[in-house]
Design a protein around this motif. Structure first.
Motif, mmCIF file in Angstrom:
data_model
loop_
_atom_site.group_PDB
_atom_site.id
_atom_site.type_symbol
_atom_site.label_atom_id
_atom_site.label_comp_id
_atom_site.label_asym_id
_atom_site.label_seq_id
_atom_site.Cartn_x
_atom_site.Cartn_y
_atom_site.Cartn_z
ATOM 1 N N GLN A 59 0.830 -1.202 0.000
ATOM 2 C CA GLN A 59 0.000 0.000 0.000
ATOM 3 C C GLN A 59 0.864 1.250 0.000
ATOM 4 O OE1 GLN A 59 -3.842 0.580 2.398
ATOM 5 N NE2 GLN A 59 -2.346 1.643 3.684
ATOM 6 N N THR A 60 1.897 1.265 0.849
ATOM 7 C CA THR A 60 2.804 2.419 0.892
ATOM 8 C C THR A 60 3.508 2.600 -0.450
ATOM 9 O OG1 THR A 60 3.183 2.053 3.258
ATOM 10 C CG2 THR A 60 4.783 3.421 2.090
ATOM 11 N N GLY A 61 3.971 1.488 -1.023
ATOM 12 C CA GLY A 61 4.633 1.551 -2.328
ATOM 13 C C GLY A 61 3.714 2.084 -3.407
ATOM 14 N N ASP A 115 -8.900 6.805 1.608
ATOM 15 C CA ASP A 115 -8.445 5.501 2.136
ATOM 16 C C ASP A 115 -8.220 5.576 3.638
ATOM 17 O OD1 ASP A 115 -8.586 4.392 -0.336
ATOM 18 O OD2 ASP A 115 -6.424 4.411 -0.734
ATOM 19 N N ARG A 116 -7.618 6.656 4.090
ATOM 20 C CA ARG A 116 -7.364 6.821 5.531
ATOM 21 C C ARG A 116 -8.673 6.926 6.309
ATOM 22 N NH1 ARG A 116 -2.274 11.144 5.451
ATOM 23 N NH2 ARG A 116 -0.658 9.577 4.937
ATOM 24 N N LEU A 117 -9.646 7.658 5.731
ATOM 25 C CA LEU A 117 -10.951 7.775 6.388
ATOM 26 C C LEU A 117 -11.634 6.408 6.478
ATOM 27 C CD1 LEU A 117 -13.193 9.546 7.574
ATOM 28 C CD2 LEU A 117 -14.042 9.907 5.238
ATOM 29 N N ALA A 118 -11.576 5.654 5.377
ATOM 30 C CA ALA A 118 -12.178 4.313 5.377
ATOM 31 C C ALA A 118 -11.488 3.401 6.398
ATOM 32 C CB ALA A 118 -12.076 3.701 3.974
ATOM 33 N N ALA A 119 -10.151 3.530 6.501
ATOM 34 C CA ALA A 119 -9.401 2.720 7.457
ATOM 35 C C ALA A 119 -9.789 3.075 8.891
ATOM 36 C CB ALA A 119 -7.910 2.922 7.249
ATOM 37 N N GLN A 120 -10.001 4.368 9.158
ATOM 38 C CA GLN A 120 -10.416 4.800 10.499
ATOM 39 C C GLN A 120 -11.798 4.261 10.847
ATOM 40 O OE1 GLN A 120 -10.123 9.080 10.504
ATOM 41 N NE2 GLN A 120 -7.871 9.075 10.475
ATOM 42 N N ALA A 154 -6.170 0.209 3.439
ATOM 43 C CA ALA A 154 -7.278 0.659 2.609
ATOM 44 C C ALA A 154 -8.207 -0.524 2.332
ATOM 45 C CB ALA A 154 -6.745 1.233 1.303
ATOM 46 N N PRO A 155 -9.467 -0.276 1.963
ATOM 47 C CA PRO A 155 -10.437 -1.361 1.777
ATOM 48 C C PRO A 155 -9.960 -2.499 0.885
ATOM 49 C CG PRO A 155 -11.571 0.734 1.737
ATOM 50 C CD PRO A 155 -10.112 1.057 1.825
ATOM 51 N N GLU A 156 -9.337 -2.187 -0.271
ATOM 52 C CA GLU A 156 -8.928 -3.267 -1.178
ATOM 53 C C GLU A 156 -7.846 -4.136 -0.552
ATOM 54 O OE1 GLU A 156 -6.440 -2.278 -4.605
ATOM 55 O OE2 GLU A 156 -6.563 -0.151 -4.014
ATOM 56 N N TYR A 157 -6.939 -3.541 0.241
ATOM 57 C CA TYR A 157 -5.891 -4.305 0.909
ATOM 58 C C TYR A 157 -6.446 -5.046 2.128
ATOM 59 C CZ TYR A 157 -2.500 -1.905 -2.024
ATOM 60 O OH TYR A 157 -1.783 -1.442 -3.094
ATOM 61 N N LEU A 158 -7.420 -4.419 2.798
ATOM 62 C CA LEU A 158 -8.041 -5.056 3.961
ATOM 63 C C LEU A 158 -8.786 -6.320 3.539
ATOM 64 C CD1 LEU A 158 -8.482 -4.647 7.012
ATOM 65 C CD2 LEU A 158 -10.607 -3.452 6.468
#
Length: 491
Positions: free
Chosen positions: A192-194, A226-231, A259-263
Motif C-alpha cells: 500500500q505504501t509503495g 483511504d485513511r478515512l475508510a481505514a479509520q 485501505a479497503p482493497e488491501y483489507l
C-alpha cells in the motif's frame, strides 16, 4: 468285597463333591463385595442422586481395577442447549441444576438440553474432572457396560493429560497463525505504501509536464479517502480481534490502517491461515481420541466388563465432532485424508524436510541441490490466495481453497472414526492381552481397602480420592474434602 468297593467309591464321590462345594463357596465369597465395602457404598447411595451414584460406582470400579492413583471428580449435568460459539452458554454446561425461581433463563436452557441435547461426556485432565450429561445417561438406560466404556474413555483422557497437551498445541498453532498473519499484513502495508509513493511520483511527473496539479490532487484525495475508510473500519477490526486468542487478536489488529482493497485481501488470507490452524488442532485432537479409545478398552476389560460393547458405543451413540467439523472446513470436493488407509502416527513430532527429499530424488548435488531446496521451500510457503505460486496458476477458485500439503498429511495420519473402529476391532483380537487384564483387575479388586470419597453438595459432584482406606473410614463428613481427620493426625 463289593460292599467295600461301594463304600470306597461313595467316599471318593463325597470327597469330590465337598471339594467342589468348598471351591464354589470360596469363589462366591471372593466375587461378592466385602461387607464393609458394601456398607460404605450404602452410605454413598443415601447422599447421591441415582445418576451420580451410578457414575460414581462405575468410575470407582474402573479406578480400583486399573489401580489408577489420581483423584477423580465425577459429575452428572443437564448441560445447556447452546450455539457452537456461545461461550457463556458453554459455561452453563458445567453448572449443577439451577432452580426455576433462581434463574429462569439457565433453568430453561438446561431443561431444553435434556430433551434436545446430544449425548456427550467431557473430561478435563488438568483438574481431573469428568462430566456426563443427562442425554447420554438416557441412551444408556439399562446398559451399565456401555456407560463404563464412556467413563473409561474419558478417564484415559485424564490419565494421559490430554487437556494440557491440547492447550500447548493450541498455543503453538496460534503462534504459527499469528506469525503468518503478521507477515501477510506487513506485506500488504508495504504494498500500500509503495502504491502511494508510485502514484505520487507519476502524479508529480504528470503535473510537471502539463503544469496542471489535478493529478497530484487526485492522489492526495484518494489517500485521504483511504485513511478515512481505514479509520471507520478500525472499531470493527477490534471487535473481530476479540473473538480470538490474544496472539491472534494482536495480529488481526495490525490490519488497521489498510485501505479497503488491501483489507479485503488481508482477511481472505487470515481466513485461510485460521482454517489451516483449526484443521491441525482437530487432527491432533483425533489423535487423542484414538489413544483414549485403545486405553479405554484396557480399562474396561480390567474392570470385568465386556470391551466388545465399546465399539457399539462409539459407532452408535457418541458424536464424532472432530470428523464433522473437519468435513465443514475442508474445501468442497476435498475428502478427509483421515479416512484413507495409511499408516497412523499419532501426535508424533517428526519434522520431515519435504524439499530436501524432493531434491534428493532428482539427484542434484552441491549448489544445485541448495538452490533446488530454497526454490521449493519458497514455493511451498507461498501465499496460496494472492501470490503467484506455480501450483495455483490454473484458476482463482483453486487459489482460495487449497489446503497446504503439511496440513493434509497431518490429517491423514490422525484417523477418522471409521479407521479408529477398525483399529479397535483389531486390538480386541488380542485375547491373551485382555484375559491378562481381566485377571489383574480381579486381583486388584480383592483389596480389602477402598478409595475414599467426598460428596461436594454445592457442585453436586463426588471426589474419588487416590488414597486407600478401610471402608469404615471412607465418605465420613468429619474428615473434610482431603479425607484427613486432622485431630487424629496431629494427636
Amino acid at each position: 468285597m463289593k460292599f467295600k468297593e461301594y463304600l470306597t467309591k461313595k467316599n471318593i464321590l463325597i470327597s469330590l463333591l465337598a471339594l467342589f462345594l468348598i471351591g464354589l463357596v470360596n469363589n462366591l465369597y471372593r466375587e461378592r463385595i466385602n461387607p464393609e465395602k458394601s456398607t460404605a457404598y450404602k452410605r454413598a447411595k443415601k447422599k447421591l442422586d441415582p445418576d451420580l451414584y451410578l457414575t460414581y460406582r462405575l468410575t470407582d470400579r474402573i479406578l480400583e481395577s486399573n489401580q489408577i492413583k489420581r483423584p477423580i471428580r465425577v459429575a452428572v449435568r443437564k448441560g445447556a442447549f447452546c450455539d457452537m460459539n456461545d461461550q457463556a452458554c458453554q459455561a452453563l454446561q458445567l453448572l449443577p441444576d439451577i432452580d426455576k425461581s433462581t434463574n429462569f433463563d439457565i433453568w430453561a436452557r438446561q431443561v431444553v438440553n435434556t430433551m434436545a441435547g446430544s449425548p456427550n461426556a467431557i473430561a478435563y485432565s488438568n483438574s481431573g474432572t469428568l462430566f456426563l450429561n443427562i442425554p447420554l445417561m438416557k441412551d444408556f438406560m439399562g446398559k451399565p457396560t456401555q456407560l463404563a466404556c464412556v467413563i473409561s474413555h474419558e478417564l484415559a483422557h485424564i490419565t494421559q493429560n490430554h487437556s494440557e497437551e491440547q492447550q500447548k498445541e493450541q498455543l503453538k498453532y496460534d503462534l504459527e497463525a499469528s506469525k503468518q498473519i503478521s507477515n501477510r499484513v506487513k506485506q500488504l502495508h508495504d504494498s500500500q505504501t509503495g502504491a502511494y509513493v508510485m502514484a505520487a511520483i507519476f502524479g508529480g511527473m504528470a503535473s510537471a509536464y502539463s503544469g496542471d496539479n489535478s493529478s497530484i490532487n487526485q492522489v492526495s484525495t484518494q489517500i485521504q479517502f483511504d485513511r478515512l475508510a481505514a479509520q471507520m473500519a478500525a472499531p470493527e477490526i477490534g471487535k473481530i480481534a476479540l473473538n480470538y486468542s490474544p496472539v491472534i487478536g494482536k495480529s488481526i489488529n495490525e490490519t488497521k490502517g489498510l485501505a479497503p482493497e488491501y483489507l479485503k485481501k488481508a482477511f481472505k488470507s487470515i481466513d485461510s491461515y485460521l482454517r489451516d490452524s483449526s484443521l491441525k488442532l482437530l487432527a491432533f485432537s483425533r489423535g487423542h481420541e484414538y489413544e483414549a479409545d485403545l486405553l479405554g478398552l484396557k480399562y474396561v476389560a480390567a474392570a470385568g466388563f465386556n470391551p466388545e460393547e465399546c465399539i457399539k458405543v462409539a459407532s452408535e451413540t457418541m458424536p464424532h465432532d472432530q470428523d464433522k467439523i473437519i468435513a465443514r472446513l475442508l474445501p468442497e470436493g476435498t475428502n478427509d485424508p483421515g479416512k484413507e488407509d495409511v499408516p497412523i502416527f499419532i501426535n508424533k513430532e517428526e519434522e520431515k524436510d519435504i524439499s530436501k527429499d524432493k531434491c534428493d530424488k532428482i539427484g542434484l548435488k552441491g549448489k544445485e541441490k541448495l538452490d533446488c531446496i530454497k526454490k521449493d521451500r519458497r514455493a511451498r510457503y507461498c501465499d496460496p490466495n494472492y501470490d503467484d505460486c506455480d501450483e495455483f496458476k490454473s484458476t482463482k477458485r483453486r487459489k482460495t481453497e487449497k489446503v497446504p500439503e503439511a496440513v493434509m498429511e497431518m490429517l491423514s495420519t490422525h484417523p477418522s472414526w471409521e479407521r479408529r473402529a477398525k483399529a479397535i476391532k483389531l486390538e480386541l483380537k488380542n485375547k491373551k492381552l485382555f484375559n491378562n487384564l481381566k485377571r489383574q483387575g480381579k486381583i486388584a479388586r480383592e483389596n480389602k481397602k477402598m478409595r475414599d470419597w467426598k460428596y461436594d453438595e454445592d457442585s453436586n459432584s463426588v471426589v474419588i480420592s487416590g488414597v486407600l482406606k478401610s471402608p469404615k473410614d471412607v465418605g465420613r463428613e468429619d474428615t473434610g474434602t482431603t479425607g484427613i481427620d486432622v485431630d487424629k493426625f496431629l494427636d
